[in-house]
Design a protein around this motif. Structure first.
Motif, PDB file in Angstrom:
ATOM      1  N   LEU A 161       0.818  -1.208   0.000  1.00 14.72           N
ATOM      2  CA  LEU A 161       0.000   0.000   0.000  1.00 14.72           C
ATOM      3  C   LEU A 161       0.855   1.263   0.000  1.00 14.72           C
ATOM      4  N   LEU A 162       1.895   1.268   0.816  1.00 21.29           N
ATOM      5  CA  LEU A 162       2.759   2.454   0.870  1.00 21.29           C
ATOM      6  C   LEU A 162       3.504   2.654  -0.450  1.00 21.29           C
ATOM      7  N   ALA A 163       3.995   1.558  -1.011  1.00 21.62           N
ATOM      8  CA  ALA A 163       4.693   1.665  -2.297  1.00 21.62           C
ATOM      9  C   ALA A 163       3.741   2.168  -3.378  1.00 21.62           C
ATOM     10  N   ALA A 164       2.519   1.649  -3.388  1.00 24.90           N
ATOM     11  CA  ALA A 164       1.539   2.085  -4.389  1.00 24.90           C
ATOM     12  C   ALA A 164       1.191   3.558  -4.218  1.00 24.90           C
ATOM     13  N   ARG A 165       1.034   3.997  -2.986  1.00 29.64           N
ATOM     14  CA  ARG A 165       0.713   5.407  -2.724  1.00 29.64           C
ATOM     15  C   ARG A 165       1.892   6.311  -3.046  1.00 29.64           C
ATOM     16  N   SER A 166       3.100   5.789  -2.982  1.00 27.47           N
ATOM     17  CA  SER A 166       4.263   6.628  -3.279  1.00 27.47           C
ATOM     18  C   SER A 166       4.322   6.992  -4.756  1.00 27.47           C
ATOM     19  N   VAL A 167       3.806   6.130  -5.606  1.00 32.84           N
ATOM     20  CA  VAL A 167       3.876   6.348  -7.051  1.00 32.84           C
ATOM     21  C   VAL A 167       3.106   7.596  -7.469  1.00 32.84           C
ATOM     22  N   ASP A 168       1.934   7.806  -6.891  1.00 33.03           N
ATOM     23  CA  ASP A 168       1.116   8.943  -7.294  1.00 33.03           C
ATOM     24  C   ASP A 168       1.044  10.040  -6.229  1.00 33.03           C
ATOM     25  N   ALA A 169       2.030  10.055  -5.348  1.00 35.40           N
ATOM     26  CA  ALA A 169       2.080  11.093  -4.316  1.00 35.40           C
ATOM     27  C   ALA A 169       2.182  12.473  -4.962  1.00 35.40           C
ATOM     28  N   PRO A 170       1.657  13.485  -4.282  1.00 38.46           N
ATOM     29  CA  PRO A 170       1.577  14.810  -4.900  1.00 38.46           C
ATOM     30  C   PRO A 170       2.910  15.526  -5.108  1.00 38.46           C
ATOM     31  N   ASP A 171       3.955  15.101  -4.401  1.00 39.41           N
ATOM     32  CA  ASP A 171       5.251  15.765  -4.597  1.00 39.41           C
ATOM     33  C   ASP A 171       6.385  14.794  -4.270  1.00 39.41           C
ATOM     34  N   LEU A 172       7.580  15.214  -4.589  1.00 40.18           N
ATOM     35  CA  LEU A 172       8.750  14.358  -4.424  1.00 40.18           C
ATOM     36  C   LEU A 172       9.026  14.016  -2.963  1.00 40.18           C
TER      37      LEU A 172
END
Length: 125
Positions: free
Chosen positions: A29-40
């Motif tokens: 879940l964390l890896a998946a959310r990191s892909v489309d996170a709003p900023d670097l």
């Protein structure tokens, strides 16, 4: 676990399986959310947290000598976690997030509850 050590207690193996499965879910879940996170910054923070979840999972599996992804191809790890495969599917299906932030909140809250359960069970062993 060395040959001199005994086979781990079945209750411990079950608890480790549940906790390891929870950490694997957290990683995903964390890896998946990191892909489309709003900023670097958010992407890096979530990627780091995902890596930490995977490290916790590997340490848990070491308790019952079930090699993780870097061990024997994960076969021992998969067998230890198999009874819990899909355990979070109903929660996942019932809690569809409306956006990125809500999805992250769902991940943190849902997996936090599962991790709290594992801690309570471990205290009883």
């Amino acid at each position: 676990m060395s040959e001199q050590q005994s086979t781990p207690d079945p209750a411990l193996t079950t608890l480790v399986g549940l906790a390891a499965y929870t950490e694997l879910a957290a990683f995903g879940l964390l890896a998946a959310r990191s892909v489309d996170a709003p900023d670097l910054v958010a992407r890096q923070t979530l990627a780091t947290a995902a890596g930490e979840a995977l490290s916790r999972q590997e340490r848990l599996l070491d308790l019952v000598d079930a090699p993780g992804p870097e061990g024997s191809g994960g076969a021992g790890a998969a067998a230890t976690m198999a009874p819990f495969d899909g355990a979070l599917a109903d929660f996942d299906a019932r809690t569809t997030p409306s956006g990125w932030a809500e999805g992250l909140l769902k991940s943190v809250v849902g997996l936090g509850v599962a991790q709290d359960l594992c801690r309570e069970l471990a205290a009883g062993l």
